[in-house]
Design a protein around this motif. Structure first.
Motif, mmCIF file in Angstrom:
data_model
loop_
_atom_site.group_PDB
_atom_site.id
_atom_site.type_symbol
_atom_site.label_atom_id
_atom_site.label_comp_id
_atom_site.label_asym_id
_atom_site.label_seq_id
_atom_site.Cartn_x
_atom_site.Cartn_y
_atom_site.Cartn_z
ATOM 1 N N ALA A 140 1.415 2.505 11.291
ATOM 2 C CA ALA A 140 0.173 1.952 10.763
ATOM 3 C C ALA A 140 0.471 0.851 9.755
ATOM 4 N N ARG A 141 -0.386 -0.129 9.733
ATOM 5 C CA ARG A 141 -0.245 -1.247 8.809
ATOM 6 C C ARG A 141 -0.599 -0.797 7.381
ATOM 7 N N GLN A 142 0.176 -1.245 6.408
ATOM 8 C CA GLN A 142 -0.086 -0.908 5.009
ATOM 9 C C GLN A 142 -1.417 -1.463 4.544
ATOM 10 N N ASN A 143 -2.074 -0.725 3.645
ATOM 11 C CA ASN A 143 -3.204 -1.329 2.971
ATOM 12 C C ASN A 143 -2.745 -1.908 1.630
ATOM 13 N N VAL A 144 -3.652 -2.566 0.932
ATOM 14 C CA VAL A 144 -3.290 -3.248 -0.304
ATOM 15 C C VAL A 144 -2.803 -2.253 -1.358
ATOM 16 N N ALA A 145 -3.454 -1.088 -1.456
ATOM 17 C CA ALA A 145 -3.046 -0.084 -2.437
ATOM 18 C C ALA A 145 -1.617 0.384 -2.178
ATOM 19 N N GLU A 146 -1.287 0.621 -0.910
ATOM 20 C CA GLU A 146 0.075 1.062 -0.582
ATOM 21 C C GLU A 146 1.096 -0.021 -0.909
ATOM 22 N N MET A 195 -7.457 -11.099 -11.310
ATOM 23 C CA MET A 195 -8.097 -10.189 -10.366
ATOM 24 C C MET A 195 -7.697 -10.525 -8.936
ATOM 25 N N ILE A 196 -7.431 -9.480 -8.176
ATOM 26 C CA ILE A 196 -7.184 -9.642 -6.743
ATOM 27 C C ILE A 196 -8.534 -9.600 -6.043
ATOM 28 N N SER A 197 -8.974 -10.733 -5.546
ATOM 29 C CA SER A 197 -10.291 -10.812 -4.904
ATOM 30 C C SER A 197 -10.191 -10.868 -3.390
ATOM 31 N N SER A 198 -8.955 -10.976 -2.865
ATOM 32 C CA SER A 198 -8.757 -10.929 -1.415
ATOM 33 C C SER A 198 -7.351 -10.404 -1.135
ATOM 34 N N PRO A 199 -7.153 -9.698 -0.013
ATOM 35 C CA PRO A 199 -5.825 -9.169 0.306
ATOM 36 C C PRO A 199 -4.748 -10.251 0.396
ATOM 37 N N GLU A 200 -5.148 -11.478 0.728
ATOM 38 C CA GLU A 200 -4.165 -12.547 0.907
ATOM 39 C C GLU A 200 -3.442 -12.911 -0.392
ATOM 40 N N GLN A 201 -3.965 -12.471 -1.540
ATOM 41 C CA GLN A 201 -3.268 -12.713 -2.802
ATOM 42 C C GLN A 201 -2.069 -11.779 -2.999
ATOM 43 N N MET A 202 -1.980 -10.783 -2.159
ATOM 44 C CA MET A 202 -0.868 -9.842 -2.229
ATOM 45 C C MET A 202 0.265 -10.340 -1.335
ATOM 46 N N PRO A 203 1.519 -10.059 -1.743
ATOM 47 C CA PRO A 203 1.938 -9.360 -2.970
ATOM 48 C C PRO A 203 2.229 -10.312 -4.133
ATOM 49 N N ARG A 204 1.968 -11.603 -3.929
ATOM 50 C CA ARG A 204 2.422 -12.581 -4.925
ATOM 51 C C ARG A 204 1.808 -12.359 -6.296
ATOM 52 N N LEU A 205 0.517 -11.976 -6.332
ATOM 53 C CA LEU A 205 -0.121 -11.828 -7.627
ATOM 54 C C LEU A 205 0.505 -10.686 -8.424
ATOM 55 N N VAL A 206 0.779 -9.573 -7.767
ATOM 56 C CA VAL A 206 1.392 -8.441 -8.479
ATOM 57 C C VAL A 206 2.814 -8.787 -8.902
ATOM 58 N N GLN A 207 3.550 -9.476 -8.046
ATOM 59 C CA GLN A 207 4.899 -9.903 -8.416
ATOM 60 C C GLN A 207 4.864 -10.824 -9.632
ATOM 61 N N THR A 208 3.910 -11.718 -9.667
ATOM 62 C CA THR A 208 3.776 -12.631 -10.809
ATOM 63 C C THR A 208 3.435 -11.860 -12.081
ATOM 64 N N ALA A 255 -8.598 -2.691 -2.370
ATOM 65 C CA ALA A 255 -7.441 -1.802 -2.318
ATOM 66 C C ALA A 255 -7.337 -1.083 -0.981
ATOM 67 N N SER A 256 -8.471 -0.836 -0.341
ATOM 68 C CA SER A 256 -8.476 -0.095 0.924
ATOM 69 C C SER A 256 -8.259 -0.980 2.147
ATOM 70 N N ARG A 257 -8.321 -2.294 1.977
ATOM 71 C CA ARG A 257 -8.184 -3.195 3.134
ATOM 72 C C ARG A 257 -6.718 -3.344 3.552
ATOM 73 N N PRO A 258 -6.493 -3.746 4.800
ATOM 74 C CA PRO A 258 -5.107 -3.950 5.267
ATOM 75 C C PRO A 258 -4.423 -5.054 4.483
ATOM 76 N N ALA A 259 -3.170 -4.819 4.144
ATOM 77 C CA ALA A 259 -2.377 -5.835 3.464
ATOM 78 C C ALA A 259 -2.037 -6.941 4.450
ATOM 79 N N PRO A 260 -1.823 -8.156 3.983
ATOM 80 C CA PRO A 260 -1.506 -9.261 4.897
ATOM 81 C C PRO A 260 -0.163 -9.043 5.578
ATOM 82 N N THR A 261 -0.070 -9.474 6.826
ATOM 83 C CA THR A 261 1.211 -9.405 7.542
ATOM 84 C C THR A 261 2.079 -10.599 7.148
#
Length: 582
Positions: free
Chosen positions: A2-8, A131-144, A165-171
């Motif tokens: 299964a594809r990771q979600n943003v929270a994972e 604020m993370i307003s879309s999954p596409e900001q991951m993972p760069r925003l958290v790394q920053t 947090a519940s949406r699929p993380a970007p591939t």
């Protein structure tokens, strides 16, 4: 798979950055992250009873380990409770990442249930707050965010709406190596050249040290030996610089003792090493004394004193560059004069302290601190409540290079000690952690005593119970006001501890104290020693003026105690014995 979600993905990044636990209180918007932790063996969820305790615990863990720590709060009131502990962590330069979960994105700005704006609220107590307003900001925003917290030393806040947090993380997301430690900073050659000339031209040099001397004890001692300099320190510098120090002249400031004040004012060159000492009334004004400041944070240079030279660099690296280049001084007259003043000052207060103090009822709090210092382990971690506990810790806890002393020394919050003890004890369950708590601070976050019980954390709480807000009473006294609203009606805290499932003992007579502390320290789980102390015990700094008493507690009458310094007098005596004879 299964594809990771943003929270994972968020939890995986924290684990990769070295985070071992996330302190917080569960809540609906935070549920996807908590569930991701449940399924990730690399990181634990620590359930506290109040989010403020979560932030304090994370800050203490970061200070003990030097690594990134993390805390979390659910939307609105949940993450808002983090703010006081985050202020403390930020001002202590503790690398902490705070997760502020948020309301659904479609409802932001519409007055939704529990709506706040974390991206505004945490701005002043963080280096990074987004604020993370879309999954596409991951993972760069958290790394920053992680790189800001670790690299700059302080807090980063990531706001994450529950629906994101519940949406699929970007591939094929970009993940890079994370910053997990800070570099050394070497001053420029021009600053080193100028400082060498200033030291060589000076006859009387004093060093005043803060927490920036951590890890530089040997370098400071070698430098002081070369230039024959007395060494004073601020409260946050005590644990790093006072031990094994034959140049020690005590601590300056409102909790001070000894000859540090005289040493900083009677020199002709004062070098501030890694200190952001806030009380400029205790520092020379720069007219008669030249002042140099060395600090790894350039924004701190010159904000307390008018500087003759600002040096941007960490203390150890600066001294490694500096010491071989300065001329060896042979004249010890200034150093020896300050060492003698220091010893004489301590002798005077120790005599006042020792008069029948072991028979006084209610118990002198300084006696409690003195016995605690002797009974505690040589590698104990002490967490210290703001207020009078700061005084007793500053004057009676003996550093040795292995002990740690953590408090809200810059932010000055109540209720920090027990919550910080939670984070310190999770780091190492075998290491002794002692919370020096006042009854006011302890009761403010008393619910998190249950966190100690729930996780069987063997924290030992030594409760200085004078049934009052003692420091506030002194503030009122200084201002000529009668004390009002400062009295606490307290229960038998030992009975409360036993009812909660912990060890509890109440001490009302001095002869009971040492045995009670030893019994508590032997206990395998959490323990509380409720010590009934004298509410009239006051403290005095070694030098006061009208400017110094503004907004702080000082006893103008000196009605009980003029200091007290525990085992520090022994070191001062030893240093005097080692003075060269003519």
């Amino acid at each position: 798979m299964a594809r990771q979600n943003v929270a994972e993905q968020f939890v995986d990044i924290l684990a990769r950055a070295g985070v071992r636990r996330l302190y917080g209180v569960v809540g609906d918007s935070l549920n996807p992250v908590v569930d991701a932790i449940r399924r990730n063996a690399a990181i634990d969820w620590v359930q506290v009873r109040h989010e403020e305790a979560a932030a304090f615990a994370a800050g203490a863990e970061a200070q003990i380990t030097g690594r990134l720590a993390a805390c979390a709060g659910s939307c609105g009131p949940g993450n808002l409770h983090l703010i006081n502990g985050l202020y403390d962590a930020h001002r202590s330069m503790a690398p902490v990442l705070a997760l502020a979960s948020h309301i659904p994105t479609a409802e932001i700005g519409l007055g939704y249930f529990q709506e706040t704006h974390p991206e505004r609220l945490f701005e002043e107590c963080s280096h990074y707050n987004e604020m993370i307003s879309s999954p596409e900001q991951m993972p760069r925003l958290v790394q920053t965010a992680i790189q800001h917290a670790v690299g700059r030393g302080g807090v980063s806040v990531v706001t994450l709406p529950g629906d994101i947090a519940s949406r699929p993380a970007p591939t094929k997301a970009i993940e890079h190596a994370l910053v997990t430690s800070r570099p050394t900073v070497r001053p420029g050659d021009l600053e080193i050249d100028k400082l060498v000339d200033m030291i060589d031209d000076a006859d009387r040099v004093t060093l005043f040290c803060g927490s920036g001397t951590a890890g530089a004890h040997a370098e400071v001692m070698e430098f002081a030996e070369r230039i024959k300099s007395p060494i004073g320190h601020a409260l946050r510098g005590k644990e790093w610089i006072q031990y094994d120090n034959k140049f020690d002249v005590g601590m300056s400031g409102l909790l001070g003792y000894g000859a540090a004040y005289e040493a900083t004012h009677e020199c002709d060159l004062l070098i501030l090493l890694g200190t952001d000492f806030p009380y400029n009334a205790f520092l020379p004004d720069g007219t008669d004394v030249k002042i140099v400041q060395v600090d790894v944070r350039p924004e701190r240079l010159g904000r307390r004193s008018q500087l003759d030279l600002a040096v941007w660099g960490d203390v150890r690296e600066t001294l490694r560059c500096l010491t071989p280049r300065v001329r060896m001084k042979s004249d010890r007259r200034f150093l020896d004069k300050m060492l003698k003043k220091h010893a004489d000052a301590l002798e005077g207060v120790i005599k006042a302290y020792t008069r029948k103090v072991d028979k006084h009822v209610p118990i002198h709090p300084e006696y409690v601190a003195s016995v605690l210092d002797e009974v505690a382990d040589d590698d104990a971690v002490f967490t210290v409540d703001t207020g009078m506990c700061n005084v007793w810790a500053a004057r009676y806890l003996s550093p040795n290079g292995r002990r740690r002393v953590i408090g809200s020394f810059s932010h000055g919050s109540m209720a920090n000690a027990m919550a910080q003890a939670v984070g310190a004890q999770f780091v190492d369950r075998e290491r002794q952690v002692v919370s020096m708590s006042g009854d006011g601070g302890f009761t403010m976050l008393m619910g998190d005593f249950l966190t100690l019980v729930q996780y069987e954390l063997p924290v030992k709480i030594v409760l200085f119970n004078n049934s009052s807000l003692g420091m506030v009473e002194l503030e009122m006294l200084v201002s000529g006001l009668p004390s009002y609203g400062t009295t606490n009606r307290n229960p038998d805290f030992a009975a409360v501890a036993r009812a909660a499932g912990a060890f509890g003992v109440r001490v009302e007579k001095p002869k009971q104290l040492a045995g009670a502390l030893r019994d508590a320290f032997k206990h395998k789980g959490p323990a509380l020693v409720d010590v009934v102390t004298d509410p009239n015990a006051l403290s005095m700094p070694p030098r006061i003026s009208a400017d110094m008493v503004q907004g702080f507690a000082l006893s103008a009458g000196k009605i009980v105690l003029d200091g007290g310094v525990g085992r520090m007098v022994q070191m001062a005596r030893s240093n005097l014995r080692n003075l060269p004879r003519p």
